[in-house]
Scaffold this motif. Sequence first.
Motif, PDB file in Angstrom:
ATOM      1  N   ASP A 194       0.862  -1.172   0.000  1.00 15.82           N
ATOM      2  CA  ASP A 194       0.000   0.000   0.000  1.00 15.82           C
ATOM      3  C   ASP A 194       0.904   1.229   0.000  1.00 15.82           C
ATOM      4  O   ASP A 194       1.976   1.210   0.599  1.00 15.82           O
ATOM      5  CB  ASP A 194      -0.875  -0.029   1.252  1.00 15.82           C
ATOM      6  N   ILE A 195       0.481   2.268  -0.684  1.00 16.20           N
ATOM      7  CA  ILE A 195       1.227   3.523  -0.643  1.00 16.20           C
ATOM      8  C   ILE A 195       0.547   4.406   0.400  1.00 16.20           C
ATOM      9  O   ILE A 195      -0.579   4.859   0.183  1.00 16.20           O
ATOM     10  CB  ILE A 195       1.246   4.213  -2.019  1.00 16.20           C
ATOM     11  N   PRO A 196       1.201   4.601   1.537  1.00 13.23           N
ATOM     12  CA  PRO A 196       0.596   5.405   2.598  1.00 13.23           C
ATOM     13  C   PRO A 196       0.282   6.823   2.123  1.00 13.23           C
ATOM     14  O   PRO A 196       1.033   7.408   1.338  1.00 13.23           O
ATOM     15  CB  PRO A 196       1.654   5.431   3.703  1.00 13.23           C
ATOM     16  N   ASN A 197      -0.828   7.345   2.577  1.00 14.63           N
ATOM     17  CA  ASN A 197      -1.227   8.727   2.304  1.00 14.63           C
ATOM     18  C   ASN A 197      -1.466   9.019   0.829  1.00 14.63           C
ATOM     19  O   ASN A 197      -1.373  10.169   0.408  1.00 14.63           O
ATOM     20  CB  ASN A 197      -0.209   9.720   2.878  1.00 14.63           C
ATOM     21  N   LEU A 198      -1.788   8.004   0.040  1.00 18.16           N
ATOM     22  CA  LEU A 198      -2.034   8.237  -1.385  1.00 18.16           C
ATOM     23  C   LEU A 198      -3.217   9.180  -1.581  1.00 18.16           C
ATOM     24  O   LEU A 198      -3.175  10.058  -2.450  1.00 18.16           O
ATOM     25  CB  LEU A 198      -2.266   6.919  -2.130  1.00 18.16           C
ATOM     26  N   ILE A 241      -5.138  13.843  -9.201  1.00 18.73           N
ATOM     27  CA  ILE A 241      -5.084  12.435  -9.593  1.00 18.73           C
ATOM     28  C   ILE A 241      -3.869  12.163 -10.483  1.00 18.73           C
ATOM     29  O   ILE A 241      -3.235  11.116 -10.374  1.00 18.73           O
ATOM     30  CB  ILE A 241      -6.389  12.035 -10.331  1.00 18.73           C
ATOM     31  N   THR A 242      -3.516  13.110 -11.325  1.00 19.97           N
ATOM     32  CA  THR A 242      -2.355  12.938 -12.208  1.00 19.97           C
ATOM     33  C   THR A 242      -1.081  12.758 -11.381  1.00 19.97           C
ATOM     34  O   THR A 242      -0.237  11.915 -11.700  1.00 19.97           O
ATOM     35  CB  THR A 242      -2.204  14.140 -13.153  1.00 19.97           C
ATOM     36  N   GLY A 243      -0.948  13.532 -10.306  1.00 19.62           N
ATOM     37  CA  GLY A 243       0.213  13.393  -9.426  1.00 19.62           C
ATOM     38  C   GLY A 243       0.241  12.043  -8.736  1.00 19.62           C
ATOM     39  O   GLY A 243       1.300  11.409  -8.616  1.00 19.62           O
ATOM     40  N   GLY A 244      -0.939  11.597  -8.272  1.00 18.22           N
ATOM     41  CA  GLY A 244      -1.026  10.275  -7.637  1.00 18.22           C
ATOM     42  C   GLY A 244      -0.701   9.163  -8.613  1.00 18.22           C
ATOM     43  O   GLY A 244       0.006   8.204  -8.280  1.00 18.22           O
ATOM     44  N   ASP A 245      -1.206   9.278  -9.850  1.00 14.16           N
ATOM     45  CA  ASP A 245      -0.908   8.275 -10.873  1.00 14.16           C
ATOM     46  C   ASP A 245       0.582   8.231 -11.192  1.00 14.16           C
ATOM     47  O   ASP A 245       1.159   7.160 -11.365  1.00 14.16           O
ATOM     48  CB  ASP A 245      -1.685   8.568 -12.155  1.00 14.16           C
ATOM     49  N   LYS A 246       1.203   9.400 -11.237  1.00  9.82           N
ATOM     50  CA  LYS A 246       2.646   9.456 -11.504  1.00  9.82           C
ATOM     51  C   LYS A 246       3.422   8.756 -10.383  1.00  9.82           C
ATOM     52  O   LYS A 246       4.383   8.021 -10.648  1.00  9.82           O
ATOM     53  CB  LYS A 246       3.090  10.902 -11.643  1.00  9.82           C
ATOM     54  N   VAL A 274       6.630   4.164  -8.417  1.00  8.73           N
ATOM     55  CA  VAL A 274       6.833   3.052  -7.474  1.00  8.73           C
ATOM     56  C   VAL A 274       6.831   1.729  -8.232  1.00  8.73           C
ATOM     57  O   VAL A 274       7.684   0.863  -8.003  1.00  8.73           O
ATOM     58  CB  VAL A 274       5.759   3.071  -6.361  1.00  8.73           C
ATOM     59  N   GLY A 275       5.889   1.562  -9.163  1.00 13.49           N
ATOM     60  CA  GLY A 275       5.842   0.336  -9.964  1.00 13.49           C
ATOM     61  C   GLY A 275       7.101   0.118 -10.775  1.00 13.49           C
ATOM     62  O   GLY A 275       7.611  -1.007 -10.854  1.00 13.49           O
TER      63      GLY A 275
END
Length: 60
Positions: free
Chosen positions: A19-23, A32-37, A42-43
């Motif tokens: 899990d990515i904490p604080n996503l 959302i674009t920043g979160g997707d990046k 990470v992937g």
Amino acid sequence: MRLKKENGKGRPISICLMDIPNLAHINNKLGITGGDKLIKTVGNILSSNFRKTDPFREIQ
């Protein structure tokens, strides 16, 4: 079953969930674009540390 297909040679298999904490906070702050990046970054880091023959999957 997908795992059986992936590991058809009867070798041991490992599953790692993370899990990515604080996503949600990151999405709120950067959009959302920043979160997707972040998820893609990470992937990429994780997949670059696996062998090319190891299956790497994203679960949403």
